[in-house]
Design an enzyme around this catalytic site. Sequence first.
Site, PDB file in Angstrom:
ATOM      1  N   ASP A 158       0.876  -1.171   0.000  1.00 43.46           N
ATOM      2  CA  ASP A 158       0.000   0.000   0.000  1.00 43.46           C
ATOM      3  C   ASP A 158       0.916   1.225   0.000  1.00 43.46           C
ATOM      4  O   ASP A 158       1.565   1.528   0.999  1.00 43.46           O
ATOM      5  CB  ASP A 158      -0.890  -0.025   1.248  1.00 43.46           C
ATOM      6  CG  ASP A 158      -1.906   1.102   1.266  1.00 43.46           C
ATOM      7  OD1 ASP A 158      -1.645   2.168   0.669  1.00 43.46           O
ATOM      8  OD2 ASP A 158      -2.962   0.924   1.900  1.00 43.46           O
ATOM      9  N   HIS A 159       0.975   1.926  -1.132  1.00 41.85           N
ATOM     10  CA  HIS A 159       1.919   3.036  -1.270  1.00 41.85           C
ATOM     11  C   HIS A 159       1.557   4.263  -0.444  1.00 41.85           C
ATOM     12  O   HIS A 159       2.340   5.204  -0.356  1.00 41.85           O
ATOM     13  CB  HIS A 159       2.107   3.401  -2.746  1.00 41.85           C
ATOM     14  CG  HIS A 159       3.030   2.450  -3.434  1.00 41.85           C
ATOM     15  ND1 HIS A 159       4.395   2.594  -3.413  1.00 41.85           N
ATOM     16  CD2 HIS A 159       2.781   1.312  -4.120  1.00 41.85           C
ATOM     17  CE1 HIS A 159       4.951   1.598  -4.076  1.00 41.85           C
ATOM     18  NE2 HIS A 159       3.997   0.798  -4.513  1.00 41.85           N
ATOM     19  N   ARG A 160       0.425   4.260   0.193  1.00 46.46           N
ATOM     20  CA  ARG A 160       0.133   5.329   1.140  1.00 46.46           C
ATOM     21  C   ARG A 160       1.065   5.216   2.352  1.00 46.46           C
ATOM     22  O   ARG A 160       1.329   6.203   3.028  1.00 46.46           O
ATOM     23  CB  ARG A 160      -1.325   5.272   1.615  1.00 46.46           C
ATOM     24  CG  ARG A 160      -2.341   5.528   0.513  1.00 46.46           C
ATOM     25  CD  ARG A 160      -3.749   5.330   1.012  1.00 46.46           C
ATOM     26  NE  ARG A 160      -3.952   3.933   1.410  1.00 46.46           N
ATOM     27  CZ  ARG A 160      -5.101   3.451   1.874  1.00 46.46           C
ATOM     28  NH1 ARG A 160      -6.144   4.254   2.021  1.00 46.46           N
ATOM     29  NH2 ARG A 160      -5.221   2.183   2.206  1.00 46.46           N
TER      30      ARG A 160
END
Length: 182
Positions: A158-160
């Site tokens: 999850d690149h967040r």
Amino acid sequence: MSALISKTEQKGTGYTYTDFIILAISESVTSQTTVNGIWENETATITDFTHLGLVVQTKTGLVIPTLTDIQNHSIDEIALNRSKLVKQAHDGKLTATAMTPATLTLSNIGQGHIDHFTAIISPPQLAILSAGSIQNKPMVVANEIVIKPTATFILGADHRAIDGILAAGFLESVKINLEKEV
């Protein structure tokens, strides 16, 4: 994957490659904590414990039971717990404890000819590790081409919460831990 194969053969019956992959994950999460957690309230919550979801194929489809607190278990405990969990999944008798929410998941394609695949993160988790089949491949070692057993690992992140550098650091740590000799 030579070291992994050797370790599994030395341990004998009751131990699988998956057990040693789980051990490598547990060792890696201690130094690469950002992959271990959940996304809640618009922020990443990194946990001090690792509850590893393990994708299991059953007659009725995929289930993802959880091995709790893997960072506190030896290879013997991991193998025993994994074996019990997979049996429960195949028998359709997963307990409430087995369905504890995971903080990270492993999807291992197992034997066959699939080099790699990309598993989908199970929200609210931050990451999932996909392990491809072990395949003999040519490699350059000390300026010579040799055939070695290899496997491809892909981290869905999850690149967040996890950028490429953090994901690469975790994958490198897993690689190092898998390659450790007995």
